[in-house]
Design a protein around this motif. Structure first.
Motif, PDB file in Angstrom:
ATOM      1  N   TYR A 154     -71.765  61.268  44.720  1.00 13.40           N
ATOM      2  CA  TYR A 154     -71.200  60.363  43.705  1.00 13.40           C
ATOM      3  C   TYR A 154     -70.749  59.031  44.297  1.00 13.40           C
ATOM      4  O   TYR A 154     -70.211  58.971  45.405  1.00 13.40           O
ATOM      5  CB  TYR A 154     -69.981  61.011  43.037  1.00 13.40           C
ATOM      6  N   LEU A 155     -70.927  58.011  43.450  1.00  7.71           N
ATOM      7  CA  LEU A 155     -70.428  56.672  43.738  1.00  7.71           C
ATOM      8  C   LEU A 155     -69.276  56.423  42.767  1.00  7.71           C
ATOM      9  O   LEU A 155     -69.410  56.725  41.578  1.00  7.71           O
ATOM     10  CB  LEU A 155     -71.590  55.731  43.424  1.00  7.71           C
ATOM     11  N   ALA A 156     -68.151  55.930  43.253  1.00  2.00           N
ATOM     12  CA  ALA A 156     -67.026  55.609  42.348  1.00  2.00           C
ATOM     13  C   ALA A 156     -66.551  54.203  42.698  1.00  2.00           C
ATOM     14  O   ALA A 156     -66.052  53.962  43.800  1.00  2.00           O
ATOM     15  CB  ALA A 156     -65.903  56.624  42.520  1.00  2.00           C
ATOM     16  N   ILE A 157     -66.735  53.289  41.740  1.00  3.63           N
ATOM     17  CA  ILE A 157     -66.541  51.870  42.042  1.00  3.63           C
ATOM     18  C   ILE A 157     -65.792  51.158  40.921  1.00  3.63           C
ATOM     19  O   ILE A 157     -66.151  51.305  39.742  1.00  3.63           O
ATOM     20  CB  ILE A 157     -67.930  51.207  42.208  1.00  3.63           C
ATOM     21  N   SER A 158     -64.758  50.386  41.280  1.00  2.11           N
ATOM     22  CA  SER A 158     -64.160  49.541  40.241  1.00  2.11           C
ATOM     23  C   SER A 158     -64.612  48.104  40.466  1.00  2.11           C
ATOM     24  O   SER A 158     -64.760  47.649  41.594  1.00  2.11           O
ATOM     25  CB  SER A 158     -62.639  49.679  40.204  1.00  2.11           C
ATOM     26  N   GLU A 159     -64.833  47.406  39.338  1.00  2.00           N
ATOM     27  CA  GLU A 159     -65.548  46.127  39.401  1.00  2.00           C
ATOM     28  C   GLU A 159     -65.168  45.268  38.194  1.00  2.00           C
ATOM     29  O   GLU A 159     -65.056  45.776  37.068  1.00  2.00           O
ATOM     30  CB  GLU A 159     -67.061  46.474  39.400  1.00  2.00           C
ATOM     31  N   LEU A 160     -64.989  43.964  38.449  1.00  2.00           N
ATOM     32  CA  LEU A 160     -64.667  43.023  37.367  1.00  2.00           C
ATOM     33  C   LEU A 160     -65.743  43.090  36.275  1.00  2.00           C
ATOM     34  O   LEU A 160     -66.935  42.986  36.572  1.00  2.00           O
ATOM     35  CB  LEU A 160     -64.600  41.610  37.956  1.00  2.00           C
ATOM     36  N   THR A 161     -65.311  43.244  35.028  1.00  2.00           N
ATOM     37  CA  THR A 161     -66.255  43.532  33.938  1.00  2.00           C
ATOM     38  C   THR A 161     -65.848  42.803  32.653  1.00  2.00           C
ATOM     39  O   THR A 161     -64.672  42.799  32.287  1.00  2.00           O
ATOM     40  CB  THR A 161     -66.259  45.080  33.684  1.00  2.00           C
ATOM     41  N   TRP A 162     -66.836  42.221  31.975  1.00  2.00           N
ATOM     42  CA  TRP A 162     -66.569  41.672  30.633  1.00  2.00           C
ATOM     43  C   TRP A 162     -66.424  42.827  29.642  1.00  2.00           C
ATOM     44  O   TRP A 162     -67.236  43.752  29.654  1.00  2.00           O
ATOM     45  CB  TRP A 162     -67.732  40.795  30.145  1.00  2.00           C
ATOM     46  N   LEU A 163     -65.416  42.728  28.774  1.00  2.00           N
ATOM     47  CA  LEU A 163     -65.179  43.833  27.837  1.00  2.00           C
ATOM     48  C   LEU A 163     -66.012  43.730  26.560  1.00  2.00           C
ATOM     49  O   LEU A 163     -66.055  44.665  25.775  1.00  2.00           O
ATOM     50  CB  LEU A 163     -63.686  43.913  27.512  1.00  2.00           C
ATOM     51  N   SER A 164     -66.625  42.575  26.339  1.00  2.00           N
ATOM     52  CA  SER A 164     -67.580  42.450  25.226  1.00  2.00           C
ATOM     53  C   SER A 164     -68.499  41.282  25.564  1.00  2.00           C
ATOM     54  O   SER A 164     -68.349  40.653  26.617  1.00  2.00           O
ATOM     55  CB  SER A 164     -66.848  42.183  23.903  1.00  2.00           C
ATOM     56  N   ASN A 165     -69.409  40.979  24.630  1.00  2.00           N
ATOM     57  CA  ASN A 165     -70.298  39.841  24.891  1.00  2.00           C
ATOM     58  C   ASN A 165     -69.755  38.527  24.349  1.00  2.00           C
ATOM     59  O   ASN A 165     -70.382  37.487  24.488  1.00  2.00           O
ATOM     60  CB  ASN A 165     -71.686  40.131  24.308  1.00  2.00           C
ATOM     61  N   LEU A 166     -68.587  38.586  23.680  1.00  2.00           N
ATOM     62  CA  LEU A 166     -68.014  37.368  23.102  1.00  2.00           C
ATOM     63  C   LEU A 166     -66.752  37.000  23.860  1.00  2.00           C
ATOM     64  O   LEU A 166     -65.843  37.822  23.992  1.00  2.00           O
ATOM     65  CB  LEU A 166     -67.668  37.601  21.624  1.00  2.00           C
ATOM     66  N   ARG A 167     -66.705  35.797  24.397  1.00  2.00           N
ATOM     67  CA  ARG A 167     -65.498  35.350  25.114  1.00  2.00           C
ATOM     68  C   ARG A 167     -65.441  33.832  25.129  1.00  2.00           C
ATOM     69  O   ARG A 167     -66.481  33.155  25.107  1.00  2.00           O
ATOM     70  CB  ARG A 167     -65.497  35.882  26.548  1.00  2.00           C
ATOM     71  N   PRO A 168     -64.205  33.290  25.172  1.00  2.00           N
ATOM     72  CA  PRO A 168     -64.068  31.832  25.200  1.00  2.00           C
ATOM     73  C   PRO A 168     -64.699  31.244  26.462  1.00  2.00           C
ATOM     74  O   PRO A 168     -64.646  31.850  27.529  1.00  2.00           O
ATOM     75  CB  PRO A 168     -62.548  31.621  25.209  1.00  2.00           C
ATOM     76  N   LYS A 169     -65.299  30.063  26.305  1.00  2.00           N
ATOM     77  CA  LYS A 169     -66.007  29.381  27.408  1.00  2.00           C
ATOM     78  C   LYS A 169     -65.121  29.226  28.649  1.00  2.00           C
ATOM     79  O   LYS A 169     -65.543  29.452  29.786  1.00  2.00           O
ATOM     80  CB  LYS A 169     -66.457  28.007  26.889  1.00  2.00           C
ATOM     81  N   LYS A 170     -63.849  28.813  28.389  1.00  2.20           N
ATOM     82  CA  LYS A 170     -62.920  28.546  29.491  1.00  2.20           C
ATOM     83  C   LYS A 170     -62.691  29.805  30.344  1.00  2.20           C
ATOM     84  O   LYS A 170     -62.633  29.759  31.569  1.00  2.20           O
ATOM     85  CB  LYS A 170     -61.596  28.112  28.841  1.00  2.20           C
ATOM     86  N   ILE A 171     -62.566  30.934  29.642  1.00  5.72           N
ATOM     87  CA  ILE A 171     -62.356  32.217  30.322  1.00  5.72           C
ATOM     88  C   ILE A 171     -63.603  32.580  31.123  1.00  5.72           C
ATOM     89  O   ILE A 171     -63.540  32.991  32.278  1.00  5.72           O
ATOM     90  CB  ILE A 171     -62.093  33.334  29.261  1.00  5.72           C
ATOM     91  N   GLU A 172     -64.749  32.389  30.472  1.00  7.51           N
ATOM     92  CA  GLU A 172     -66.030  32.711  31.114  1.00  7.51           C
ATOM     93  C   GLU A 172     -66.175  31.909  32.403  1.00  7.51           C
ATOM     94  O   GLU A 172     -66.523  32.443  33.455  1.00  7.51           O
ATOM     95  CB  GLU A 172     -67.162  32.386  30.127  1.00  7.51           C
ATOM     96  N   GLU A 173     -65.870  30.615  32.310  1.00  7.78           N
ATOM     97  CA  GLU A 173     -66.056  29.746  33.483  1.00  7.78           C
ATOM     98  C   GLU A 173     -65.132  30.158  34.627  1.00  7.78           C
ATOM     99  O   GLU A 173     -65.543  30.217  35.780  1.00  7.78           O
ATOM    100  CB  GLU A 173     -65.781  28.283  33.106  1.00  7.78           C
ATOM    101  N   TYR A 174     -63.873  30.449  34.283  1.00  9.03           N
ATOM    102  CA  TYR A 174     -62.913  30.784  35.341  1.00  9.03           C
ATOM    103  C   TYR A 174     -63.363  32.028  36.100  1.00  9.03           C
ATOM    104  O   TYR A 174     -63.493  32.015  37.319  1.00  9.03           O
ATOM    105  CB  TYR A 174     -61.494  31.006  34.769  1.00  9.03           C
ATOM    106  N   TRP A 175     -63.638  33.134  35.385  1.00 12.48           N
ATOM    107  CA  TRP A 175     -63.961  34.380  36.088  1.00 12.48           C
ATOM    108  C   TRP A 175     -65.339  34.322  36.739  1.00 12.48           C
ATOM    109  O   TRP A 175     -65.566  34.902  37.799  1.00 12.48           O
ATOM    110  CB  TRP A 175     -63.831  35.602  35.155  1.00 12.48           C
TER     111      TRP A 175
END
Ligand code: SAM
Length: 250
Positions: free
Chosen positions: A137-158
């Motif tokens: 098994y592989l067990a990994i935590s990773e930065l993830t978008w919670l949906s496909n809709l998000r504000p541009k500013k947030i998208e750019e920062y992350w």
């Protein structure tokens, strides 16, 4: 001191170097179905000072190799292992995650909380797969978008923080493309960011600045982390860590 040395100093006394908690580690562990009659061989890659390593050692019969690039973190982990009488279950290894020389199919479990982003999710999975047994098994935590809709500013920062930030659906596709089958997924709760990571970090800001005479580099590190906290709070409905637990099938 270089910026990297300062960053290590900023994090070395922290319980964790990224978001997470013992209950997240235990929750991920519950998806893993392996016989434990003999000790499992586990690699914990990008272990830091070993928040999750200690939890793993306390809860499974295992021989854990905890890998990090920075010896100061490993010294802390070794101390913690001694204090908790787990030194026989944990071996530390100073090595870069993209230059591991483990044997083929050496491990039953490869664990990595908040660290695979350093070499990139896809590259990490491709490389580490070689060291994992089929059925392991592989067990990994990773930065993830919670949906496909998000504000541009947030998208750019992350996206600037990590160019491979993506939705769980796309992360799972990468796992499946590389011969893994997802057995579990969950999103880290807010408390794993705020209570376990950002609050203790905020408490260190003043001492850290004092210790380094309010130097320009020390202020830069504090300001960048203050900005990260601000963005996390602003974007917590759009972005978190996903925890992916996957079995190596092929
Ligand atoms: N797993 C720990 C946790 O969740 O608290 C630490 C996560 S921290 C965000 C990322 C870790 O990766 C740090 O401990 C850092 O020292 C380590 N790291 C950075 N570059 C690395 C590399 N090339 N190879 C191995 N570890 C590395």
């Amino acid at each position: 001191m270089t910026e990297m040395e300062l960053l290590i100093d900023f994090f070395v006394d922290a319980e964790r170097q990224g978001p997470g908690s013992p209950s997240d580690t235990l929750r991920a562990l519950q998806f893993i179905d392996l016989e434990q009659d003999k000790p499992l061989k586990v690699a914990d890659i990008g272990c830091g000072t070993g928040g999750q390593t200690i939890t793993l050692a306390q809860n499974i019969k295992a021989q854990i190799t905890a890998v990090d690039l920075f010896p100061k973190f490993l010294v802390k982990l070794n101390l913690k292992a001694k204090e908790t009488n787990l030194q026989n279950k944990i071996r530390t290894l100073k090595r870069s995650m993209d230059d591991l020389d483990f044997n083929k199919e050496e491990f039953d479990i490869i664990w990595s909380e908040g660290a695979i982003y350093i070499m990139g999710f896809a590259a990490g999975i491709k490389k580490w797969k070689y060291f994992l047994k089929t059925g392991g098994y592989l067990a990994i935590s990773e930065l993830t978008w919670l949906s496909n809709l998000r504000p541009k500013k947030i998208e750019e920062y992350w996206h600037n923080q990590y160019s491979e930030v993506d939705t769980a659906a796309n992360k799972i596709k990468i796992l499946e493309k590389n011969g893994f089958s997802l057995v579990g997924y969950f999103i880290l709760p807010e408390s794993s960011w705020i209570d376990n990571y950002y609050k203790p970090m905020e408490e260190r800001f003043d001492d850290f600045l004092r210790k380094h005479d309010n130097s320009e580099l020390a202020r830069k590190i504090v300001n960048e982390h203050k900005e990260e906290i601000r963005y996390y709070k602003m974007a917590k409905n759009h972005c978190s860590y996903g925890f992916y637990i996957a079995k190596k099938i092929g």
